[in-house]
Structures are given as C-alpha cells and as structure tokens.
Design a protein around this motif. Structure first.
Motif, mmCIF file in Angstrom:
data_model
loop_
_atom_site.group_PDB
_atom_site.id
_atom_site.type_symbol
_atom_site.label_atom_id
_atom_site.label_comp_id
_atom_site.label_asym_id
_atom_site.label_seq_id
_atom_site.Cartn_x
_atom_site.Cartn_y
_atom_site.Cartn_z
ATOM 1 N N ARG A 1 -4.379 -4.211 6.952
ATOM 2 C CA ARG A 1 -4.677 -4.679 5.590
ATOM 3 C C ARG A 1 -4.156 -6.110 5.497
ATOM 4 O O ARG A 1 -3.002 -6.376 5.843
ATOM 5 C CB ARG A 1 -4.009 -3.793 4.540
ATOM 6 N N GLN B 1 -11.575 3.528 1.595
ATOM 7 C CA GLN B 1 -11.566 4.003 0.204
ATOM 8 C C GLN B 1 -12.975 4.417 -0.218
ATOM 9 O O GLN B 1 -13.165 5.464 -0.844
ATOM 10 C CB GLN B 1 -11.045 2.883 -0.716
ATOM 11 N N SER C 1 0.852 -1.196 0.000
ATOM 12 C CA SER C 1 0.000 0.000 0.000
ATOM 13 C C SER C 1 0.881 1.237 0.000
ATOM 14 O O SER C 1 1.896 1.279 0.697
ATOM 15 C CB SER C 1 -0.869 0.019 1.255
ATOM 16 N N THR C 2 0.493 2.234 -0.757
ATOM 17 C CA THR C 2 1.106 3.556 -0.628
ATOM 18 C C THR C 2 0.087 4.518 -0.025
ATOM 19 O O THR C 2 0.287 5.070 1.068
ATOM 20 C CB THR C 2 1.575 4.080 -2.002
ATOM 21 N N ARG C 3 -1.036 4.719 -0.731
ATOM 22 C CA ARG C 3 -2.033 5.710 -0.326
ATOM 23 C C ARG C 3 -2.629 5.443 1.051
ATOM 24 O O ARG C 3 -2.652 6.323 1.927
ATOM 25 C CB ARG C 3 -3.203 5.736 -1.338
ATOM 26 N N THR C 4 -3.153 4.229 1.246
ATOM 27 C CA THR C 4 -3.887 3.937 2.485
ATOM 28 C C THR C 4 -2.933 3.984 3.676
ATOM 29 O O THR C 4 -3.234 4.615 4.700
ATOM 30 C CB THR C 4 -4.558 2.548 2.373
ATOM 31 N N HIS D 1 -13.008 -2.427 1.159
ATOM 32 C CA HIS D 1 -12.014 -1.372 1.396
ATOM 33 C C HIS D 1 -12.813 -0.148 1.851
ATOM 34 O O HIS D 1 -13.012 0.806 1.111
ATOM 35 C CB HIS D 1 -11.260 -1.103 0.094
ATOM 36 N N PRO E 1 -9.172 4.645 -7.725
ATOM 37 C CA PRO E 1 -8.638 4.547 -6.357
ATOM 38 C C PRO E 1 -7.115 4.565 -6.307
ATOM 39 O O PRO E 1 -6.532 4.875 -5.265
ATOM 40 C CB PRO E 1 -9.182 3.199 -5.859
ATOM 41 N N GLY E 2 -6.485 4.231 -7.433
ATOM 42 C CA GLY E 2 -5.041 4.121 -7.453
ATOM 43 C C GLY E 2 -4.607 2.825 -6.780
ATOM 44 O O GLY E 2 -5.361 2.261 -5.993
HETATM 45 N N1 CP Z 1 -6.362 2.846 -3.184
HETATM 46 C C1 CP Z 1 -5.486 2.138 -2.451
HETATM 47 O O1 CP Z 1 -5.864 1.343 -1.582
HETATM 48 O O2 CP Z 1 -4.186 2.383 -2.749
HETATM 49 P P1 CP Z 1 -2.953 1.721 -1.976
HETATM 50 O O3 CP Z 1 -2.986 0.249 -2.301
HETATM 51 O O4 CP Z 1 -1.742 2.425 -2.516
HETATM 52 O O5 CP Z 1 -3.166 1.940 -0.517
#
Ligand code: CP
Length: 294
Positions: A100, A131, A48-51, A128, A250-251
């Motif tokens: 996660r 998100q 994961s980056t964002r979360t 998720h 969501p990326g």
């Molecule tokens: N949208 C999302 O969950 O991105 P990450 O996997 O980078 O957290």
C-alpha cells in the motif's frame, strides 16, 4: 506467478472465479490452499487495519512464510526509494509483496523491473482492488443475480480509491451505478449523468455503499458541515431503504459522519460481513497470484 494490481487487468471469468472461490473458502466447501513454498512481505506505507491484518491472516491460514517488517524502521525513512527497497526483498529471495503506497500507480516501475508477485493493497487515490473484490463477494452473497442491481455510492468520491475500483467493476457485472456527494467531493472522472440526489434514490437502491470522508487527503477543502444530515445514513434514511437492501462501508467509518452509530449493527448493514469476506477474498487473491497449480 502473477500480479494483482487492478481488477481491470482480469477477465470477467477470472473475477467470477475469485468470487466463487472466496465464498467456497468461507463456507468451508473447499480446503484452503497450501502456499508454504511462498515467502511474502507486507509493506504498508499508509495506515491500514483491515487490509493489512486480513492479508496477514490470509497468509497465516495458507501457511506462507511471512517476513515481519517494522515500517517505522524501514530504510525508506533514510531516503531509500521504493524500487531500491523492493530490490532488497528480491535479493533475499522474497517471492511476493503486498504494497500500500500513497503514490498512484507506484507499481508500474516495479513490475517492469522485477519478476515477483505484486499485490496492490491501495495506490493513493487510484485503486483498491482487493476491497472491490470483497465488495463484489459481499454483494454476490446477498443477491443471486447481479444483473440490473441498483448501487448508489455516496460520499468522498474525489479521494476514494474504493469508488474508482468499484464503479468499473460493478458496471462490468451489469449493475446500475449511481453516485451522490457534496459538490466539493465530486470527481470529474465519473460521468456527469451518474450523479443523483441521495434522497431521490434511497428507497430504490439494492446496495448503498458509503465512503469514508478522507480528511487526511483534504488539503485545501473546507470541512462539510452537517454531513450526516446531508449525505450520511441517518436512521430515517435507513428506514426508507428497501427491505432487502444492503448497506456497505469499506471502513474505517467516521461514526455519526457517514453513518449514524445507531444503524451500524442493524440487519441491512453488511459492514462486518465485508470484513470477514475480506479475509476469504484475500486468500483467493494469494492463491491466484502464487498457486502454481491454478
Ligand atoms: N477498507 C480499508 O482499506 O481499510 P483499512 O485502511 O483499515 O485497511
């Protein structure tokens, strides 16, 4: 102390309140909560980056005590189970965990055994919820009235926890939800009647939500050839969208697969607003779970 595991566990008025609070935090209309009495750890068993980064930033901004966990050295690598791992954190007086994990519903055992604040940062292909909340915040930020909005979710529905969390949520808020995907990415858990042809709906939708093609979950699937032309957001499709339509993802995105790189930063794309809203939605989630005064 509460848990935040699925938005299906929350009443609609509670979700509304989280959305309003996220926007109020973002717009500096109210002060951020002070959660300095809470100790938390973030356990990301999947990448994961964002979360991960936005939960961490949300914890910093609310003055929480954060345990620094090196996931590559956690004793789960030696075979320790998740429940035994969580018991360690409980024993050293950690109040809450953001987790996660690749196992769907991993949290069911945990909430039955331990009184802690559990936040689901993604459970396998199931849900998720943070998100979905930030997605709802983003839609609300762009449209005053959610009732009757047409949302088309496009892509790898079979493997998408983002879609599973969003479909129910958006319907609860009165939106019309349509789905489009290659047949190999369709998911039987969604009603058949929701599936449409992307090009029949592209000029009618208010929200176009693209999903990442999750190659890492495609054990026995053949690669979809020419995905961008068949199911992605090309410049041609972008130009067909209504003037006030918004594009979400969501990326992380696969450049030139789900989305042509030339449209990533165009006006209708709210992908970076989503990332910022993720920070404020996660502050609202931490406040919901841990603020005794709430
Ligand atoms: N949208 C999302 O969950 O991105 P990450 O996997 O980078 O957290």
């Amino acid at each position: 102390m509460r848990n935040f595991l699925s938005l299906n566990d929350l009443e609609k008025h509670e979700i509304n309140s989280l959305v309003e609070q996220s926007l109020a935090f973002k717009n500096k209309e109210v002060a951020l909560p002070n959660l300095s009495n809470v100790t938390i750890a973030n356990l990301f068993f999947e990448a994961s980056t964002r979360t991960n980064a936005s939960f961490y930033q949300a914890q910093l901004k609310t003055n929480m005590n954060i345990l620094n966990i090196d996931m590559s050295n956690l004793s789960t690598q030696k075979g320790e189970t998740l429940i035994d791992t969580v018991e360690v954190f409980k024993a050293i007086e950690v109040d809450g965990l953001v987790i996660r994990h690749n196992k769907e519903f991993y949290y069911e055992d945990l909430v039955n055994h331990f009184f802690m604040g559990f936040i689901n940062a993604g459970d396998g292909k199931n849900e998720h919820p943070s998100q979905a909340l930030l997605d709802l915040v983003t839609i609300k930020e762009n449209f005053d009235n959610l009732e009757g909005l047409k949302v088309m979710i496009v892509g790898d529905l079979k493997h998408s926890r983002v879609a599973r969390s969003n479909v129910e949520l958006l319907k609860r808020f009165g939106m019309e939800v349509y789905l489009a995907s290659p047949s190999s990415y369709k998911d039987d858990s969604f009603e058949d009647g929701m599936y449409v042809n992307i090009d029949d709906m592209i000029d009618k939708v208010d929200v176009l939500m693209l999903l990442r093609v999750q190659n890492e979950r495609h054990e026995n699937l053949n690669k979809e050839e020419n995905y961008l032309e068949k199911f992605g957001l090309t410049k041609k499709r972008y130009d067909l969208l209504k003037d006030n339509a918004i594009v979400m993802h969501p990326g992380p995105y696969n450049r030139n697969v789900e989305i042509d790189e030339s449209v990533i930063h165009l006006d209708k794309s709210k992908i970076w607003e989503q990332v910022t809203n993720g920070l404020y939605a996660r502050i609202a989630i931490l406040n919901y779970v841990f603020n005794k005064e709430d």
